[in-house]
Design a protein around this motif. Sequence first.
Motif, PDB file in Angstrom:
ATOM      1  N   ALA A 119       0.841  -1.206   0.000  1.00  0.00           N
ATOM      2  CA  ALA A 119       0.000   0.000   0.000  1.00  0.00           C
ATOM      3  C   ALA A 119       0.873   1.251   0.000  1.00  0.00           C
ATOM      4  O   ALA A 119       2.082   1.184   0.237  1.00  0.00           O
ATOM      5  CB  ALA A 119      -0.899  -0.017   1.236  1.00  0.00           C
ATOM      6  N   SER A 120       0.257   2.383  -0.232  1.00  0.00           N
ATOM      7  CA  SER A 120       0.977   3.658  -0.182  1.00  0.00           C
ATOM      8  C   SER A 120       1.468   3.915   1.237  1.00  0.00           C
ATOM      9  O   SER A 120       0.979   3.318   2.206  1.00  0.00           O
ATOM     10  CB  SER A 120       0.045   4.789  -0.608  1.00  0.00           C
ATOM     11  N   LEU A 121       2.420   4.833   1.352  1.00  0.00           N
ATOM     12  CA  LEU A 121       2.937   5.196   2.665  1.00  0.00           C
ATOM     13  C   LEU A 121       1.790   5.607   3.589  1.00  0.00           C
ATOM     14  O   LEU A 121       1.706   5.137   4.727  1.00  0.00           O
ATOM     15  CB  LEU A 121       3.955   6.326   2.533  1.00  0.00           C
ATOM     16  N   THR A 122       0.892   6.446   3.109  1.00  0.00           N
ATOM     17  CA  THR A 122      -0.220   6.912   3.939  1.00  0.00           C
ATOM     18  C   THR A 122      -1.078   5.744   4.407  1.00  0.00           C
ATOM     19  O   THR A 122      -1.444   5.663   5.585  1.00  0.00           O
ATOM     20  CB  THR A 122      -1.074   7.943   3.186  1.00  0.00           C
ATOM     21  N   ASP A 123      -1.392   4.809   3.512  1.00  0.00           N
ATOM     22  CA  ASP A 123      -2.227   3.670   3.893  1.00  0.00           C
ATOM     23  C   ASP A 123      -1.498   2.748   4.869  1.00  0.00           C
ATOM     24  O   ASP A 123      -2.111   2.224   5.807  1.00  0.00           O
ATOM     25  CB  ASP A 123      -2.683   2.895   2.663  1.00  0.00           C
ATOM     26  N   LEU A 124      -0.205   2.539   4.653  1.00  0.00           N
ATOM     27  CA  LEU A 124       0.559   1.706   5.587  1.00  0.00           C
ATOM     28  C   LEU A 124       0.548   2.324   6.981  1.00  0.00           C
ATOM     29  O   LEU A 124       0.309   1.639   7.975  1.00  0.00           O
ATOM     30  CB  LEU A 124       2.005   1.535   5.111  1.00  0.00           C
ATOM     31  N   VAL A 125       0.821   3.629   7.046  1.00  0.00           N
ATOM     32  CA  VAL A 125       0.867   4.301   8.348  1.00  0.00           C
ATOM     33  C   VAL A 125      -0.527   4.340   8.971  1.00  0.00           C
ATOM     34  O   VAL A 125      -0.684   4.118  10.178  1.00  0.00           O
ATOM     35  CB  VAL A 125       1.473   5.710   8.219  1.00  0.00           C
ATOM     36  N   ARG A 126      -1.562   4.562   8.157  1.00  0.00           N
ATOM     37  CA  ARG A 126      -2.928   4.589   8.681  1.00  0.00           C
ATOM     38  C   ARG A 126      -3.314   3.238   9.303  1.00  0.00           C
ATOM     39  O   ARG A 126      -4.061   3.165  10.274  1.00  0.00           O
ATOM     40  CB  ARG A 126      -3.915   4.954   7.577  1.00  0.00           C
ATOM     41  N   ASN A 127      -2.771   2.151   8.754  1.00  0.00           N
ATOM     42  CA  ASN A 127      -3.047   0.805   9.266  1.00  0.00           C
ATOM     43  C   ASN A 127      -1.924   0.314  10.171  1.00  0.00           C
ATOM     44  O   ASN A 127      -1.586  -0.868  10.174  1.00  0.00           O
ATOM     45  CB  ASN A 127      -3.255  -0.152   8.093  1.00  0.00           C
ATOM     46  N   TRP A 128      -1.359   1.205  10.966  1.00  0.00           N
ATOM     47  CA  TRP A 128      -0.196   0.921  11.800  1.00  0.00           C
ATOM     48  C   TRP A 128      -0.423  -0.213  12.801  1.00  0.00           C
ATOM     49  O   TRP A 128       0.515  -0.881  13.214  1.00  0.00           O
ATOM     50  CB  TRP A 128       0.238   2.186  12.534  1.00  0.00           C
ATOM     51  N   ARG A 129      -1.667  -0.485  13.167  1.00  0.00           N
ATOM     52  CA  ARG A 129      -1.934  -1.545  14.152  1.00  0.00           C
ATOM     53  C   ARG A 129      -1.774  -2.959  13.565  1.00  0.00           C
ATOM     54  O   ARG A 129      -1.658  -3.921  14.313  1.00  0.00           O
ATOM     55  CB  ARG A 129      -3.352  -1.396  14.704  1.00  0.00           C
ATOM     56  N   LYS A 130      -1.768  -3.065  12.241  1.00  0.00           N
ATOM     57  CA  LYS A 130      -1.767  -4.373  11.574  1.00  0.00           C
ATOM     58  C   LYS A 130      -0.616  -5.275  12.042  1.00  0.00           C
ATOM     59  O   LYS A 130      -0.824  -6.437  12.353  1.00  0.00           O
ATOM     60  CB  LYS A 130      -1.712  -4.176  10.061  1.00  0.00           C
ATOM     61  N   ASP A 131       0.598  -4.767  12.060  1.00  0.00           N
ATOM     62  CA  ASP A 131       1.761  -5.571  12.449  1.00  0.00           C
ATOM     63  C   ASP A 131       2.368  -5.118  13.770  1.00  0.00           C
ATOM     64  O   ASP A 131       3.494  -5.476  14.100  1.00  0.00           O
ATOM     65  CB  ASP A 131       2.823  -5.505  11.337  1.00  0.00           C
ATOM     66  N   TRP A 132       1.624  -4.312  14.503  1.00  0.00           N
ATOM     67  CA  TRP A 132       2.077  -3.775  15.796  1.00  0.00           C
ATOM     68  C   TRP A 132       2.279  -4.895  16.800  1.00  0.00           C
ATOM     69  O   TRP A 132       1.471  -5.802  16.864  1.00  0.00           O
ATOM     70  CB  TRP A 132       1.017  -2.808  16.309  1.00  0.00           C
ATOM     71  N   PRO A 133       3.328  -4.870  17.597  1.00  0.00           N
ATOM     72  CA  PRO A 133       4.430  -3.914  17.633  1.00  0.00           C
ATOM     73  C   PRO A 133       5.663  -4.382  16.827  1.00  0.00           C
ATOM     74  O   PRO A 133       6.678  -3.714  16.854  1.00  0.00           O
ATOM     75  CB  PRO A 133       4.771  -3.842  19.116  1.00  0.00           C
ATOM     76  N   ARG A 134       5.547  -5.502  16.137  1.00  0.00           N
ATOM     77  CA  ARG A 134       6.704  -6.029  15.404  1.00  0.00           C
ATOM     78  C   ARG A 134       7.196  -5.035  14.359  1.00  0.00           C
ATOM     79  O   ARG A 134       8.389  -4.770  14.275  1.00  0.00           O
ATOM     80  CB  ARG A 134       6.337  -7.369  14.755  1.00  0.00           C
TER      81      ARG A 134
END
Length: 196
Positions: A144-159
């Motif tokens: 995904a775009s940088l904005t979408d990756l950051v917006r979905n920050w919980r997806k791989d949190w905290p790894r």
Amino acid sequence: MNATDLDACTSLLAEVRACTLCRDELPLGPNPVLQLHPAARILIVGQAPGRKVHRSGLPFDDASGQRLRAWLGISREVFYDAERIAILPMGFCYPGTGKSGDLPPRPECAPAWRAQLLGHLPNLQTTLVIGQYAQRHEYGAGAASLTDLVRNWRKDWPRLVPLPHPSPRNNLWLRRNPWFEAEVLPSLRTLVAKLV
């Protein structure tokens, strides 16, 4: 961690810092800038050093670093403690300047050194993936775009924690995305405080 592990890491770091693999492509010559210690629990993956960092030899020793340390809620002393924080950009040397800022990291660097260096970080708890070049490497070219990756920050949190680049060039992005400072940064600071 035993003395042998530390000696092997120190030896590899010396080898990396002496690297001249892409010497002919670097406008200011080679000066690999990174920070590594096997005890580190946080890894910061950025793009490549800028001109100021090339001169000082300290990662994020510029306005981007000031903002990044503020985002993380830590001091310079903690940030530059390699036993707490490892810093491995996608390219270790200043790549030069293009039309709209610094050029992308040199493509030779990551394949030559990245896997070996990561092998010396057995205690990692989280990786902060900063900017589009690091995110393409970590998430793949079709991510995904940088904005979408950051917006979905919980997806791989905290790894994995995707972040925009803290450069002043991104002030407009930060103004357009106030949720980043409101939602992501408080959780990030809490995580970092636990790990350092």
